[in-house]
Scaffold this motif. Structure first.
Motif, PDB file in Angstrom:
ATOM      1  N   ARG A 270      13.176  11.935 -22.702  1.00  0.00           N
ATOM      2  CA  ARG A 270      13.452  13.348 -22.962  1.00  0.00           C
ATOM      3  C   ARG A 270      14.758  13.723 -22.283  1.00  0.00           C
ATOM      4  O   ARG A 270      15.084  13.227 -21.202  1.00  0.00           O
ATOM      5  CB  ARG A 270      12.300  14.225 -22.452  1.00  0.00           C
ATOM      6  N   SER A 271      15.489  14.600 -22.933  1.00  0.00           N
ATOM      7  CA  SER A 271      16.844  14.963 -22.511  1.00  0.00           C
ATOM      8  C   SER A 271      16.929  15.346 -21.022  1.00  0.00           C
ATOM      9  O   SER A 271      16.194  16.209 -20.548  1.00  0.00           O
ATOM     10  CB  SER A 271      17.292  16.145 -23.385  1.00  0.00           C
ATOM     11  N   ARG A 272      17.832  14.679 -20.297  1.00  0.00           N
ATOM     12  CA  ARG A 272      18.075  14.981 -18.882  1.00  0.00           C
ATOM     13  C   ARG A 272      19.574  14.869 -18.600  1.00  0.00           C
ATOM     14  O   ARG A 272      20.198  13.838 -18.891  1.00  0.00           O
ATOM     15  CB  ARG A 272      17.369  13.972 -17.960  1.00  0.00           C
ATOM     16  N   GLY A 273      20.135  15.932 -17.998  1.00  0.00           N
ATOM     17  CA  GLY A 273      21.538  15.868 -17.555  1.00  0.00           C
ATOM     18  C   GLY A 273      22.487  16.417 -18.590  1.00  0.00           C
ATOM     19  O   GLY A 273      22.227  16.370 -19.792  1.00  0.00           O
ATOM     20  N   ASN A 274      23.593  16.970 -18.095  1.00  0.00           N
ATOM     21  CA  ASN A 274      24.575  17.558 -19.021  1.00  0.00           C
ATOM     22  C   ASN A 274      26.002  17.121 -18.693  1.00  0.00           C
ATOM     23  O   ASN A 274      26.960  17.823 -18.991  1.00  0.00           O
ATOM     24  CB  ASN A 274      24.454  19.089 -19.014  1.00  0.00           C
ATOM     25  N   LEU A 275      26.130  15.945 -18.071  1.00  0.00           N
ATOM     26  CA  LEU A 275      27.478  15.468 -17.733  1.00  0.00           C
ATOM     27  C   LEU A 275      28.135  14.753 -18.917  1.00  0.00           C
ATOM     28  O   LEU A 275      29.347  14.541 -18.915  1.00  0.00           O
ATOM     29  CB  LEU A 275      27.425  14.517 -16.528  1.00  0.00           C
ATOM     30  N   GLY A 276      27.342  14.366 -19.880  1.00  0.00           N
ATOM     31  CA  GLY A 276      27.901  13.568 -20.974  1.00  0.00           C
ATOM     32  C   GLY A 276      28.125  14.375 -22.232  1.00  0.00           C
ATOM     33  O   GLY A 276      28.315  15.577 -22.204  1.00  0.00           O
TER      34      GLY A 276
ATOM     35  N   ALA B 219      22.325  12.306 -23.034  1.00  0.00           N
ATOM     36  CA  ALA B 219      21.238  12.821 -22.191  1.00  0.00           C
ATOM     37  C   ALA B 219      19.876  12.202 -22.505  1.00  0.00           C
ATOM     38  O   ALA B 219      18.930  12.364 -21.722  1.00  0.00           O
ATOM     39  CB  ALA B 219      21.155  14.345 -22.329  1.00  0.00           C
ATOM     40  N   ILE B 220      19.740  11.494 -23.626  1.00  0.00           N
ATOM     41  CA  ILE B 220      18.429  10.883 -23.915  1.00  0.00           C
ATOM     42  C   ILE B 220      18.449   9.366 -23.789  1.00  0.00           C
ATOM     43  O   ILE B 220      17.457   8.703 -24.069  1.00  0.00           O
ATOM     44  CB  ILE B 220      17.893  11.264 -25.329  1.00  0.00           C
ATOM     45  N   PHE B 221      19.577   8.794 -23.370  1.00  0.00           N
ATOM     46  CA  PHE B 221      19.657   7.329 -23.252  1.00  0.00           C
ATOM     47  C   PHE B 221      19.751   6.920 -21.785  1.00  0.00           C
ATOM     48  O   PHE B 221      20.699   7.269 -21.085  1.00  0.00           O
ATOM     49  CB  PHE B 221      20.867   6.785 -24.018  1.00  0.00           C
ATOM     50  N   GLN B 222      18.747   6.163 -21.336  1.00  0.00           N
ATOM     51  CA  GLN B 222      18.698   5.678 -19.956  1.00  0.00           C
ATOM     52  C   GLN B 222      18.914   4.168 -19.960  1.00  0.00           C
ATOM     53  O   GLN B 222      18.020   3.417 -20.370  1.00  0.00           O
ATOM     54  CB  GLN B 222      17.334   6.023 -19.357  1.00  0.00           C
ATOM     55  N   PRO B 223      20.090   3.719 -19.541  1.00  0.00           N
ATOM     56  CA  PRO B 223      20.384   2.286 -19.650  1.00  0.00           C
ATOM     57  C   PRO B 223      19.575   1.432 -18.670  1.00  0.00           C
ATOM     58  O   PRO B 223      19.304   1.862 -17.553  1.00  0.00           O
ATOM     59  CB  PRO B 223      21.883   2.194 -19.343  1.00  0.00           C
ATOM     60  N   ASN B 224      19.196   0.242 -19.118  1.00  0.00           N
ATOM     61  CA  ASN B 224      18.515  -0.750 -18.262  1.00  0.00           C
ATOM     62  C   ASN B 224      19.538  -1.483 -17.417  1.00  0.00           C
ATOM     63  O   ASN B 224      20.009  -2.556 -17.791  1.00  0.00           O
ATOM     64  CB  ASN B 224      17.816  -1.807 -19.130  1.00  0.00           C
ATOM     65  N   ILE B 225      19.884  -0.895 -16.292  1.00  0.00           N
ATOM     66  CA  ILE B 225      20.806  -1.581 -15.377  1.00  0.00           C
ATOM     67  C   ILE B 225      20.233  -1.455 -13.977  1.00  0.00           C
ATOM     68  O   ILE B 225      19.315  -0.672 -13.736  1.00  0.00           O
ATOM     69  CB  ILE B 225      22.222  -0.957 -15.410  1.00  0.00           C
ATOM     70  N   LEU B 226      20.784  -2.226 -13.084  1.00  0.00           N
ATOM     71  CA  LEU B 226      20.376  -2.059 -11.685  1.00  0.00           C
ATOM     72  C   LEU B 226      21.226  -0.965 -11.063  1.00  0.00           C
ATOM     73  O   LEU B 226      22.403  -0.801 -11.397  1.00  0.00           O
ATOM     74  CB  LEU B 226      20.539  -3.376 -10.912  1.00  0.00           C
ATOM     75  N   ASP B 227      20.612  -0.229 -10.160  1.00  0.00           N
ATOM     76  CA  ASP B 227      21.305   0.865  -9.487  1.00  0.00           C
ATOM     77  C   ASP B 227      22.151   0.263  -8.364  1.00  0.00           C
ATOM     78  O   ASP B 227      21.860   0.444  -7.183  1.00  0.00           O
ATOM     79  CB  ASP B 227      20.245   1.838  -8.939  1.00  0.00           C
ATOM     80  N   ASP B 228      23.218  -0.459  -8.738  1.00  0.00           N
ATOM     81  CA  ASP B 228      23.956  -1.233  -7.732  1.00  0.00           C
ATOM     82  C   ASP B 228      24.869  -0.360  -6.861  1.00  0.00           C
ATOM     83  O   ASP B 228      25.433  -0.839  -5.888  1.00  0.00           O
ATOM     84  CB  ASP B 228      24.743  -2.383  -8.375  1.00  0.00           C
ATOM     85  N   ASP B 229      24.971   0.915  -7.221  1.00  0.00           N
ATOM     86  CA  ASP B 229      25.777   1.797  -6.365  1.00  0.00           C
ATOM     87  C   ASP B 229      25.192   1.860  -4.964  1.00  0.00           C
ATOM     88  O   ASP B 229      25.902   2.003  -3.980  1.00  0.00           O
ATOM     89  CB  ASP B 229      25.792   3.236  -6.925  1.00  0.00           C
TER      90      ASP B 229
ATOM     91  N   PHE C 274      22.669   8.557 -19.274  1.00  0.00           N
ATOM     92  CA  PHE C 274      24.132   8.705 -19.323  1.00  0.00           C
ATOM     93  C   PHE C 274      24.535  10.149 -19.027  1.00  0.00           C
ATOM     94  O   PHE C 274      25.584  10.403 -18.445  1.00  0.00           O
ATOM     95  CB  PHE C 274      24.662   8.327 -20.707  1.00  0.00           C
ATOM     96  N   GLY C 275      23.671  11.077 -19.419  1.00  0.00           N
ATOM     97  CA  GLY C 275      23.972  12.494 -19.213  1.00  0.00           C
ATOM     98  C   GLY C 275      23.913  12.909 -17.754  1.00  0.00           C
ATOM     99  O   GLY C 275      24.373  13.991 -17.398  1.00  0.00           O
ATOM    100  N   GLN C 276      23.322  12.056 -16.899  1.00  0.00           N
ATOM    101  CA  GLN C 276      23.230  12.349 -15.464  1.00  0.00           C
ATOM    102  C   GLN C 276      24.267  11.567 -14.659  1.00  0.00           C
ATOM    103  O   GLN C 276      24.286  11.646 -13.433  1.00  0.00           O
ATOM    104  CB  GLN C 276      21.820  12.017 -14.950  1.00  0.00           C
ATOM    105  N   MET C 277      25.092  10.796 -15.339  1.00  0.00           N
ATOM    106  CA  MET C 277      26.123  10.012 -14.656  1.00  0.00           C
ATOM    107  C   MET C 277      27.482  10.675 -14.822  1.00  0.00           C
ATOM    108  O   MET C 277      27.738  11.317 -15.840  1.00  0.00           O
ATOM    109  CB  MET C 277      26.221   8.604 -15.271  1.00  0.00           C
ATOM    110  N   THR C 278      28.360  10.485 -13.850  1.00  0.00           N
ATOM    111  CA  THR C 278      29.736  10.945 -14.029  1.00  0.00           C
ATOM    112  C   THR C 278      30.368  10.111 -15.141  1.00  0.00           C
ATOM    113  O   THR C 278      29.959   8.963 -15.380  1.00  0.00           O
ATOM    114  CB  THR C 278      30.562  10.731 -12.756  1.00  0.00           C
TER     115      THR C 278
END
Lengths: 197, 197
Positions: free
Chosen positions: B137-143, B148-158, B169-173
């Motif tokens: 479900r839509s989260r974030g408005n940075l993109g 806002a509805i796509f959550q990539p399968n990556i490791l949070d390496d930050d 993606f919508g919650q990432m810079t």
């Protein structure tokens, strides 16, 4: 005698149209089938049909007619629309039904557009047949494509009972379907056009 | 110096690509933006990208590159795929999410294809960047778009914590997104190709 080329891979479609259009004696038309790979663009159905007709007329001499069919869900703003064949291929009838699981509104319309031109550079005429109905779980195997999930909003006038139809296209004989379908409605407009010429 | 025309309505995209490709000193490329209305065909993403590149090369002199992005749901056999923009326009982010309400499998992949040719009649090279993730479900408005509805399968390496990413993606810079995205992955392949030339 006006000779029109129908772009189709199915020769029966040409004779079917010829017989529907030609049973009015005042019409002197011959429809010949020609198989040509037409590019299917993305966009609104009217645009897709217009572009297909333009393309056909630039590859065929003389009058040409093409057809394009969509299945449009009102809850999805008209989609899958022109992409219905793609959804059917990839997700089947259940997949097409499932697109609406999140929605109470199961209403939809089936639409055929015939696009006709006298030839390259001439205006393109659109004849749109639209039939309202609803999307239901698959019932019946008399049809093809998405027939089994589309239940048209018509009266069941076969029995003179004035009750709403409860059959999907997939539960109707081809003759019955062809006497009420979106394609039939579009062909009536084609016929009207040539009758008035 | 190889000069390549990128078909886009957005000049920033050309300089963005130039900077990504050009920070390797061995590459001498210039990318110039050119706005050209490309026909969007229906079909598989690879076919659509190939045809767009062919069309562009028949209207532009010299090397051209185009890009095309899809959002493909595994439960729907890869759809809405290339039609995602159309679904976003007609049904919004909620509508894009709702397509999967009937399915437990919310997995999806975002895909950018760059299609490049040296010119009309030359071979067309495809560079495909694919990023797996899931539809939420839509989260974030940075993109923008469907970010806002796509959550990539990556490791949070930050955070060097080796935990799975929980941001869309919508919650990432934009910087963060551009360093991991499907478009970034495709551009890495473009870069590899030109480095080896």
């Amino acid at each position: 005698m006006l000779s029109i080329t129908l772009i189709t891979g199915n020769k029966n479609k040409a004779s079917e149209i010829e017989s529907i259009l030609g049973n009015d004696l005042s019409l002197a038309l011959s429809i010949k089938a020609h198989n040509l790979d037409l590019p299917e663009l993305q966009g609104e159905p009217e645009y897709i049909a217009t572009e297909k007709c333009k393309y056909a007329s630039s590859h065929i001499d003389g009058p040409v007619i093409i057809e394009d069919t969509s299945l449009c869900y009102n809850a999805l703003g008209g989609l899958p629309g022109p992409y219905v064949k793609c959804f059917l291929d990839k997700t089947g009838l259940n997949g097409l039904y499932n697109l609406l699981i999140g929605y109470e509104d199961k209403s939809a319309y089936a639409q055929t557009i015939f696009a006709y031109t006298e030839g390259k550079g001439f205006p393109i005429h659109l004849f749109i047949g639209k039939l309202n109905g609803k999307i239901v779980r698959s019932r019946g195997n008399l049809g093809f494509g998405w027939d089994a999930i589309f239940q048209p909003n018509i009266l069941d006038d076969d029995n003179n009972c004035n009750k709403p139809n409860i059959l999907t296209f997939g539960q109707m004989t081809p003759d019955k379907k062809n006497s009420i379908s979106h394609r039939y409605l579009a062909l009536q407009k084609v016929k009207e056009y040539f009758t008035q010429l």
